[in-house]
Design a protein around this motif. Sequence first.
Motif: not given
Length: 281
Positions: A97, A105, A201, A203-205, A216, A250, A265-266, A269-270
């Motif tokens: 991060t 991450t 990556g 998932f940044l939750l 998904t 992930y 990866v970004a 995540r979006r």
Amino acid sequence: MLTDFADESGLRELIARTARTHDLDVVLHCGHDGSVLPVAREAWRLGLTPNAPEVHERLREGEADDGIPAEAPRVGVETLTVDGIHHVIGMTAQRTTGPPDFHVTGHLHPAPLDEAAQKVVAGLVTDLLSASGYRSGPAHAQVALLPHGPRIVSCRAHLGDDRIPLLIDIARGFDPEAAVFAGLLGTPPVVGPASRYAEIGFFLLPEGRLETYTGTEEIAVTPWVRGARFPYRSGDRVAPVGERGSRRAYVVVEGDTPELTRTRVAGARRDLVTDIRPSER
């Protein structure tokens, strides 16, 4: 077969009984640190491992995690030892991060290190393995890249977690898990150069209770996605970034450059849209 890892005598009895029942040639520990010494002790008593239990203790003695700043870049080094010869399979860079917490991450393979740096890091890890008396099996070392030189943060006698073996397979076409079994038969690994980059990556939750989620299916069919996991269902607690449980969800992507895999990866995540109810304090 189920047993209590906290019950050393019961665990060792199960190993001995299983070894006799199935006429085993070798016992290989693949779990976490809490059970490694009981398994190693019993396997050594039975003559079913070339690694003395003291090896695992010596590996810990070679670690130096005190005084290493959180911002220091870190790489994971995967090795496979066959008949006392240590083979470096590859190096994987951590994604974090950034400041102030530097939570992990994800991971990128291969790590973007020049040849000279790779040689120094590889020598550091293999020297520790040799000094410990490690004779056979996989090992995963975490190395901090400091201005005055690399330092080993940790070294354990197992494959890297966080799906690092999958990253190596994608990037190099080399399966570390299959190589472990081949190594038990005396076959050394032959690892070719990486033809692409692979990145996992997480998932940044936010922490809380999951209400709903979408995206998904779209992530799963994206051409450059090579794996994805979202193990949560409505009502499940979602672990915060930095907690070990947050790595359960992930996406794994491939690409020609580290910048491209980071971008992909970004994007994944979006694509994952979640409704998470904050935890009550």
